[in-house]
Write a protein that holds these residues in place. Structure first.
Motif, PDB file in Angstrom:
ATOM      1  N   ASN A  13      29.319  -8.388   5.185  1.00  0.00           N
ATOM      2  CA  ASN A  13      29.566  -7.075   5.790  1.00  0.00           C
ATOM      3  C   ASN A  13      30.156  -6.091   4.789  1.00  0.00           C
ATOM      4  OD1 ASN A  13      28.577  -8.062   8.167  1.00  0.00           O
ATOM      5  ND2 ASN A  13      30.527  -8.177   9.228  1.00  0.00           N
ATOM      6  N   GLN A  14      30.992  -6.600   3.880  1.00  0.00           N
ATOM      7  CA  GLN A  14      31.509  -5.740   2.817  1.00  0.00           C
ATOM      8  C   GLN A  14      30.382  -5.284   1.894  1.00  0.00           C
ATOM      9  OE1 GLN A  14      35.259  -7.403   0.982  1.00  0.00           O
ATOM     10  NE2 GLN A  14      34.838  -9.046   2.433  1.00  0.00           N
ATOM     11  N   CYS A  17      28.323  -2.636   3.692  1.00  0.00           N
ATOM     12  CA  CYS A  17      29.013  -1.340   3.657  1.00  0.00           C
ATOM     13  C   CYS A  17      28.917  -0.703   2.279  1.00  0.00           C
ATOM     14  CB  CYS A  17      30.480  -1.521   4.038  1.00  0.00           C
ATOM     15  SG  CYS A  17      30.774  -1.584   5.809  1.00  0.00           S
ATOM     16  N   THR A  20      25.528   0.802   1.672  1.00  0.00           N
ATOM     17  CA  THR A  20      25.356   2.056   2.420  1.00  0.00           C
ATOM     18  C   THR A  20      26.140   3.192   1.767  1.00  0.00           C
ATOM     19  OG1 THR A  20      25.138   0.744   4.445  1.00  0.00           O
ATOM     20  CG2 THR A  20      25.504   3.101   4.702  1.00  0.00           C
ATOM     21  N   LYS A  86      34.549   8.288   6.087  1.00  0.00           N
ATOM     22  CA  LYS A  86      33.242   8.271   6.751  1.00  0.00           C
ATOM     23  C   LYS A  86      32.760   9.685   7.070  1.00  0.00           C
ATOM     24  CE  LYS A  86      31.012   6.786  11.059  1.00  0.00           C
ATOM     25  NZ  LYS A  86      31.154   5.988  12.303  1.00  0.00           N
ATOM     26  N   ILE A 136      37.470  -0.889   1.478  1.00  0.00           N
ATOM     27  CA  ILE A 136      36.846  -1.848   2.395  1.00  0.00           C
ATOM     28  C   ILE A 136      36.657  -3.224   1.748  1.00  0.00           C
ATOM     29  CG2 ILE A 136      35.689  -0.082   3.771  1.00  0.00           C
ATOM     30  CD1 ILE A 136      33.503  -2.123   1.539  1.00  0.00           C
ATOM     31  N   MET A 190      28.560   3.196  10.453  1.00  0.00           N
ATOM     32  CA  MET A 190      29.555   2.643   9.533  1.00  0.00           C
ATOM     33  C   MET A 190      30.956   2.694  10.132  1.00  0.00           C
ATOM     34  SD  MET A 190      29.050   1.780   6.137  1.00  0.00           S
ATOM     35  CE  MET A 190      30.253   2.727   5.220  1.00  0.00           C
ATOM     36  N   SER A 193      37.397   3.691   6.962  1.00  0.00           N
ATOM     37  CA  SER A 193      38.256   2.952   6.035  1.00  0.00           C
ATOM     38  C   SER A 193      39.507   2.445   6.751  1.00  0.00           C
ATOM     39  CB  SER A 193      38.652   3.858   4.874  1.00  0.00           C
ATOM     40  OG  SER A 193      39.809   3.374   4.228  1.00  0.00           O
ATOM     41  N   LEU A 213      34.776  -6.632   8.685  1.00  0.00           N
ATOM     42  CA  LEU A 213      34.489  -6.664   7.245  1.00  0.00           C
ATOM     43  C   LEU A 213      34.637  -8.074   6.679  1.00  0.00           C
ATOM     44  CD1 LEU A 213      36.311  -3.404   6.088  1.00  0.00           C
ATOM     45  CD2 LEU A 213      33.848  -3.811   6.020  1.00  0.00           C
TER      46      LEU A 213
END
Length: 478
Positions: A13-14, A17, A20, A86, A136, A190, A193, A213
């Motif tokens: 997942n990190q 992110c 992205t 974000k 993140i 997303m 943070s 995350l």
């Protein structure tokens, strides 16, 4: 740490992110790479505009992005601290798509405005994105993921070099326009943070984001420790409620960290990579004399783009093993030696000697490789690691604003100054700057790999200050 961290499911997942977050950086690389193949087209008789652009107009289109980007560094740093990482990426991506829409109507003024707006993507790529990735990522992979901004930047340039040599004007624009559109849609899903969520008091939401995350189902001691670490950093920031710049100059440790941030920016911008990029065509042309190697300008750009992309990939894979400090030192030292060799080649050429034609090509590639493998990615990662949430975005914005101004001056005036004092003198100057920066890195820059902020700051304290703190700890415990 798992050697093949991409296959560690707890980090997926990190990684998702980070990929992205890096899409706007790829788009920024597209905007810079676009100038190389399109400048030739815009000056030709087949230009999509009403009339071909002049050399002066092309020079301003190339240089203005660096100057226009300076206020955006401070603006986006403020917005990201006030409204979140974000939301800042959503805003910059939406505005960034306007760059490509304006280029669908190729007149000088529309191109000029679009090149000014590249400053939005520039500041996003080197301030918001590195900060977001740092916040993140867990300590064991934050260096690797932090280097991805440089990987996506260089690969974005390389991608545009390639399609610019193969496709038509409007086709290229539509392909590049798809990147910010896809980025915007992905950013909607997303998470924010965790550091920003703690900053605004949303502790439970920050815990949920960290659980996602780290791919965990319930809060354990590691998640709790991360939240407490973020709280401790921000609590220390609240002790001094003065302005950020005033606080930095008032605190000796913060000021030392700020000096390191500025020196990292100077090392990145004064290593000679910018003028080497501008002189690449001339160097390849001279190097091809007496050989069978003939490369057109687009092919030259593709060679440099390939070298840059390869270097950033190397950096992302070794930064956690080598550490930040050794990689910065070695690449800065080698850049200085390669600049010195390139300057000597020009000097011999000016005095009528015929040095080997492969030397400038080799030194050019070495310089570009070192810039992309160490100075560009690691400098940005280092700055993100030596400041807490309160200062991180502002310091990155300030250092990158200074870097942009230096880039603007180099792009606009380098050829003029070189003609006046000699190109070999200019490159010897860059060599001296690199070697001096290498000495500074060796003497002053601490290692930051996987280390918490307080431990890094402990290295910046003098021996007397360390002893005073130890005595204070003893008294407190007593």
């Amino acid at each position: 740490m798992n050697k093949f961290f991409l296959f560690d499911k707890s980090k997926w997942n990190q990684i998702l992110c980070a990929l992205t977050i890096c899409l706007p950086v790829f788009n920024y690389g597209n905007t810079l790479g676009w100038m190389s193949p399109m400048s030739l087209l815009l000056q030709s008789n087949h230009a999509p505009s009403e009339k071909p652009l002049t050399d002066v107009e092309i020079s301003w289109l190339a240089a203005i992005s660096y100057l226009a980007g300076i206020p955006f560094y401070f603006l986006l740093a403020y917005i990201s601290d006030r409204y979140g990482r974000k939301n800042t990426l959503l805003l910059s991506t939406a505005l960034g798509s306007t760059i490509w829409i304006l280029k669908l109507f190729p007149q000088f003024w529309t191109l000029f405005v679009s090149r000014c707006m590249v400053g939005i993507l520039m500041s996003c790529s080197f301030v918001t994105c590195p900060v977001f990735i740092k916040e993140i990522s867990e300590n064991s992979i934050r260096g690797r993921l932090g280097c991805w901004t440089s990987v996506f930047y260089t690969s974005g340039c390389f991608f545009t070099y390639v399609i610019g040599d193969m496709l038509g004007y409007r086709t290229i624009i539509f392909i590049c326009l798809s990147v910010p559109i896809i980025s915007f849609l992905l950013f909607l899903a997303m998470p924010e943070s965790p550091s920003y969520l703690v900053q605004i008091g949303k502790i439970e939401e920050a815990e949920k984001v960290l659980l996602w995350l780290r791919r965990k189902t319930e809060i354990d001691c590691e998640i709790s420790q991360e939240i407490e670490t973020i709280k401790a950093e921000q609590k220390n920031d609240e002790v001094n409620d003065s302005s950020i710049i005033k606080a930095i100059f008032a605190d000796k440790i913060l000021f030392k960290a700020f000096q390191i941030a500025l020196m990292a920016a100077f090392a990145r911008e004064l290593c000679g990579a910018i003028p080497v990029g501008n002189f690449a065509g001339d160097i390849f042309l001279r190097a091809s004399d007496g050989t069978r190697v003939v490369l057109n300008p687009n092919q030259q750009a593709m060679v440099m783009g390939a070298v840059q992309t390869a270097a950033t990939i190397v950096a992302s894979n070794i930064v956690e093993k080598s550490g930040r400090r050794p990689l910065l030192f070695i690449t800065c030292l080698i850049s200085g030696i390669s600049m010195c060799s390139l300057a000597t080649w020009f000097l011999f050429k000016d005095y009528g000697f015929n040095p080997p034609a492969w030397i400038p090509v080799f030194t050019l590639c070495i310089c570009i490789f070192c810039d992309s493998a160490g100075l560009l990615p690691v400098g940005t990662v280092l700055i993100g690691e030596i400041f807490s949430f309160k200062y991180r975005a502002t310091v990155l914005g300030t250092s990158m604003a200074i870097a942009s101004f230096l880039d603007f001056l180099q792009v606009l005036f380098f050829k003029m100054v070189s003609a006046a004092i000699g190109v070999h003198v200019a490159f010897y100057t860059f060599a001296a700057m690199c070697l001096l920066m290498a000495l500074y890195i060796y003497a002053k820059v601490p290692e930051t790999r996987t280390r918490p902020l307080e431990e890094i700051y402990d290295d910046l304290r003098t021996n007397k200050k360390k002893k005073d703190l130890q005595k204070s700890d003893v008294i407190t415990r007593f």
